[in-house]
Design a protein around this motif. Structure first.
Motif, PDB file in Angstrom:
ATOM      1  N   GLY A  74       0.813  -1.208   0.000  1.00 27.84           N
ATOM      2  CA  GLY A  74       0.000   0.000   0.000  1.00 27.84           C
ATOM      3  C   GLY A  74       0.847   1.258   0.000  1.00 27.84           C
ATOM      4  O   GLY A  74       0.528   2.234  -0.688  1.00 27.84           O
ATOM      5  N   GLN A  86     -10.323   2.360  -5.068  1.00 29.53           N
ATOM      6  CA  GLN A  86      -8.904   2.140  -5.335  1.00 29.53           C
ATOM      7  C   GLN A  86      -8.135   1.873  -4.046  1.00 29.53           C
ATOM      8  O   GLN A  86      -7.333   0.940  -3.959  1.00 29.53           O
ATOM      9  CB  GLN A  86      -8.298   3.367  -6.009  1.00 29.53           C
ATOM     10  N   GLY A  87      -8.368   2.713  -3.031  1.00 29.61           N
ATOM     11  CA  GLY A  87      -7.608   2.605  -1.794  1.00 29.61           C
ATOM     12  C   GLY A  87      -7.812   1.289  -1.074  1.00 29.61           C
ATOM     13  O   GLY A  87      -6.886   0.740  -0.473  1.00 29.61           O
ATOM     14  N   THR A 120       2.237   1.681  -3.462  1.00 28.72           N
ATOM     15  CA  THR A 120       1.180   2.151  -4.359  1.00 28.72           C
ATOM     16  C   THR A 120       0.832   3.605  -4.076  1.00 28.72           C
ATOM     17  O   THR A 120       0.521   4.373  -4.993  1.00 28.72           O
ATOM     18  CB  THR A 120      -0.067   1.272  -4.210  1.00 28.72           C
ATOM     19  N   LEU A 121       0.880   4.005  -2.795  1.00 31.94           N
ATOM     20  CA  LEU A 121       0.582   5.382  -2.411  1.00 31.94           C
ATOM     21  C   LEU A 121       1.473   6.366  -3.157  1.00 31.94           C
ATOM     22  O   LEU A 121       1.018   7.422  -3.615  1.00 31.94           O
ATOM     23  CB  LEU A 121       0.778   5.542  -0.894  1.00 31.94           C
ATOM     24  N   SER A 168      -4.488  -1.976  -4.692  1.00 31.36           N
ATOM     25  CA  SER A 168      -3.205  -2.498  -4.212  1.00 31.36           C
ATOM     26  C   SER A 168      -3.377  -3.875  -3.570  1.00 31.36           C
ATOM     27  O   SER A 168      -2.550  -4.771  -3.759  1.00 31.36           O
ATOM     28  CB  SER A 168      -2.600  -1.524  -3.196  1.00 31.36           C
ATOM     29  N   ASN A 169      -4.475  -4.050  -2.820  1.00 29.35           N
ATOM     30  CA  ASN A 169      -4.717  -5.339  -2.162  1.00 29.35           C
ATOM     31  C   ASN A 169      -4.954  -6.455  -3.164  1.00 29.35           C
ATOM     32  O   ASN A 169      -4.580  -7.612  -2.928  1.00 29.35           O
ATOM     33  CB  ASN A 169      -5.909  -5.231  -1.216  1.00 29.35           C
ATOM     34  N   ALA A 227       0.137   6.617  -6.543  1.00 33.18           N
ATOM     35  CA  ALA A 227      -1.285   6.959  -6.578  1.00 33.18           C
ATOM     36  C   ALA A 227      -1.503   8.461  -6.447  1.00 33.18           C
ATOM     37  O   ALA A 227      -2.494   8.999  -6.946  1.00 33.18           O
ATOM     38  CB  ALA A 227      -2.041   6.229  -5.467  1.00 33.18           C
ATOM     39  N   GLY A 286      -8.069   8.755  -1.941  1.00 32.24           N
ATOM     40  CA  GLY A 286      -7.652   7.416  -2.349  1.00 32.24           C
ATOM     41  C   GLY A 286      -6.219   7.112  -1.956  1.00 32.24           C
ATOM     42  O   GLY A 286      -5.901   6.000  -1.523  1.00 32.24           O
ATOM     43  N   ALA A 287      -5.333   8.107  -2.105  1.00 38.06           N
ATOM     44  CA  ALA A 287      -3.932   7.897  -1.756  1.00 38.06           C
ATOM     45  C   ALA A 287      -3.766   7.641  -0.260  1.00 38.06           C
ATOM     46  O   ALA A 287      -2.998   6.779   0.164  1.00 38.06           O
ATOM     47  CB  ALA A 287      -3.114   9.114  -2.180  1.00 38.06           C
ATOM     48  N   GLY A 324      -5.831   0.467   3.536  1.00 41.22           N
ATOM     49  CA  GLY A 324      -6.390  -0.745   2.937  1.00 41.22           C
ATOM     50  C   GLY A 324      -5.427  -1.906   3.054  1.00 41.22           C
ATOM     51  O   GLY A 324      -5.835  -3.046   3.307  1.00 41.22           O
ATOM     52  N   THR A 368      -4.903   4.055   0.708  1.00 38.71           N
ATOM     53  CA  THR A 368      -4.185   2.891   0.180  1.00 38.71           C
ATOM     54  C   THR A 368      -3.374   2.152   1.248  1.00 38.71           C
ATOM     55  O   THR A 368      -3.514   0.927   1.380  1.00 38.71           O
ATOM     56  CB  THR A 368      -3.296   3.306  -1.002  1.00 38.71           C
TER      57      THR A 368
END
Length: 477
Positions: A141, A372-373, A144-145, A377-378, A148, A315-316, A322, A319
């Motif tokens: 996460g 998305q969050g 991805t952040l 990524s999950n 993102a 969303g960022a 999540g 992430t």
């Protein structure tokens, strides 16, 4: 390196951030340059079709490099790859900033594509190889952040810099950060596995590179004309033939650049399908909302770029949260919750998207990054964890490549729908744009429903015969 101890420490976090800065810069430049197209066309005297090559060339190289990232990871040390990626990306950024001619700007973008094509899979491979299993979700996460945030920053960042300092400032402002990244990565990137003396197959590379190149060019042609045009269909057929040839040779090779048997894993393949559909929706909305706001609602370019900012920030932030949910409760809850939010948000776009103000679009969009969050990524983490450890680099290479192409296809589909509606609106651009956006929202709702079905399929138990077959092939969930 078999005795490498997985641990979540400052060195791992800093190394991921150092590699991630290059990935972040690549996405920021890609989105920021969209705002700079009019300035580029004026300075270099090129047409709309020609100026698109600053993005298309970058995507072409990116899609050619990422599929062989598994080979690069097995063959070279992480620090070697990092330093090579940084050197090429910084060189490309400097060339772009100083480019006196359009062709040199494209050359600089090609160099940036090579650097980003190495760095993006490398960032996730570092996490997969070095993060503790119980913290894998939160670290994926975090990785991805980093990228993102870039689509949220890019349009507003590009709009401000182009208006205040000119388009070259987009590249100049990144150079100090890239220099800092180079220093941090040189000090912190470490090795978790022994390198292998694997052979390189030029034939396999040419097939996969040419196949993805044909696919990207086909997508670009579809956005300008139509998906059913002879040019687009011919390029799609060529791409399919080249990639089929690559698959056939890879399956029979003792040293494949990408071990395509990863796609026989049900969990991985469905996770990939989900991520690709959501990524396509993300990029399509990223095109539709600012474009619709400018053309149909007369919103300025900078304000239109800012419409996505609140949702992308949410969303960022979500992430890494999540990822923590995945580590604590497993993959099912956050992925299915995110998929449900995604479908509900796309249904709202289909019902209300082309009606009302641009502010309404921004408000509805706020909810989509929650999808998305919680799930994007999950889904990647869960899909890669289903593969044996020695195949995870291959899975990561395919995941990043196909996800990038999914985003390109999403944008192209949305653009083609809007262009078609404008062409049939008898010169009324506002009416055509509104009708095209509405149709695109319906198409995206269908993609969201398909994504939700794929997410459900990930967690349905396969029949016993299928499970036994997968177990014998060495691909166990």
């Amino acid at each position: 390196m078999s005795n490498f101890e997985r641990r979540l420490d400052a060195r791992l976090v800093v190394s991921v951030a150092a590699v991630g800065i290059t990935c972040f810069a690549g996405v920021v430049v890609e989105t920021a340059l969209n705002i700079a197209f009019p300035a580029l066309m004026k300075e270099f005297g090129v047409t709309t079709a020609v100026v698109q090559w600053v993005t298309t060339a970058y995507l072409l190289v990116l899609s050619a490099i990422m599929p062989i990232s598994s080979f690069l990871t097995r063959r070279f040390r992480n620090k070697t790859l990092f330093l090579a990626a940084m050197a090429v990306f910084i060189a490309g950024t400097a060339v772009c900033a100083a480019a006196p001619h359009f062709i040199l700007l494209v050359v600089g973008r090609i160099l940036q594509g090579i650097g980003a094509g190495i760095a993006l899979p490398l960032m996730f491979n570092i996490v997969l190889q070095q993060a503790p299993v119980g913290k894998l979700g939160v670290m994926m996460g975090f990785a991805t952040l980093i990228i993102a945030i870039a689509p949220a920053v890019g349009p507003s960042f590009g709009g401000f810099l182009v208006e205040a300092f000119g388009w070259r400032s987009i590249f100049l402002v990144l150079l100090p950060f890239l220099g800092l990244s180079l220093v941090l990565g040189a000090l912190t990137v470490r090795q978790a596995r022994d390198v292998e003396k694997v052979g390189f197959s030029p034939v396999q590379f040419l097939l996969v590179a040419a196949g993805f190149t044909a696919l990207v060019v086909a997508v670009n042609a579809a956005s300008e004309s139509a998906w059913t045009s002879p040019k687009t269909l011919g390029l799609l057929a060529l791409a399919f033939a080249l990639l089929a040839g690559f698959t056939w040779i890879s399956r029979r090779s003792d040293t494949p650049l990408l071990r395509v048997r990863i796609f026989t894993d049900r969990t991985y393949s469905l996770s990939l399908a989900y991520a690709v559909l959501i990524q396509a929706a993300v990029l399509a909305l990223g095109y539709l909302i600012p474009y619709f706001a400018q053309v149909a609602k007369s919103v300025g370019s900078f304000a239109a770029g800012c419409l996505l900012l609140p949702g992308c920030i949410i969303g960022a932030i979500l992430t890494p949260f999540g990822g923590r949910l995945l580590d604590r409760f497993g993959a099912k809850r956050p992925i299915l919750a995110g998929a449900a939010v995604g479908v509900a948000t796309l249904a709202c776009f289909a019902a209300f998207g082309a009606e009302g103000s641009a502010v309404r679009l921004a408000f509805i969009y706020v909810f989509f990054p929650i999808c998305q969050g919680l799930s994007l990524s999950n889904s990647m983490t869960h899909g890669l964890r289903s593969l044996p450890e020695d195949l995870q680099a291959d899975g990561n290479a395919a995941f990043n490549t196909v996800q990038q192409l999914g985003g390109a296809v999403g944008t192209a589909v949305a653009a083609a729908i809007v262009n078609s509606a404008q062409a049939g609106s008898s010169g009324d651009v506002v009416a055509g744009t509104t009708a095209g956006a509405q149709t695109a929202f319906y198409v995206l709702l269908g993609a969201g429903a398909a994504a939700f079905a794929a997410a459900l399929g990930v967690f349905l138990r396969p029949r016993r015969g299928q499970a036994e077959k997968r177990s014998r092939s060495g691909l166990i969930d």
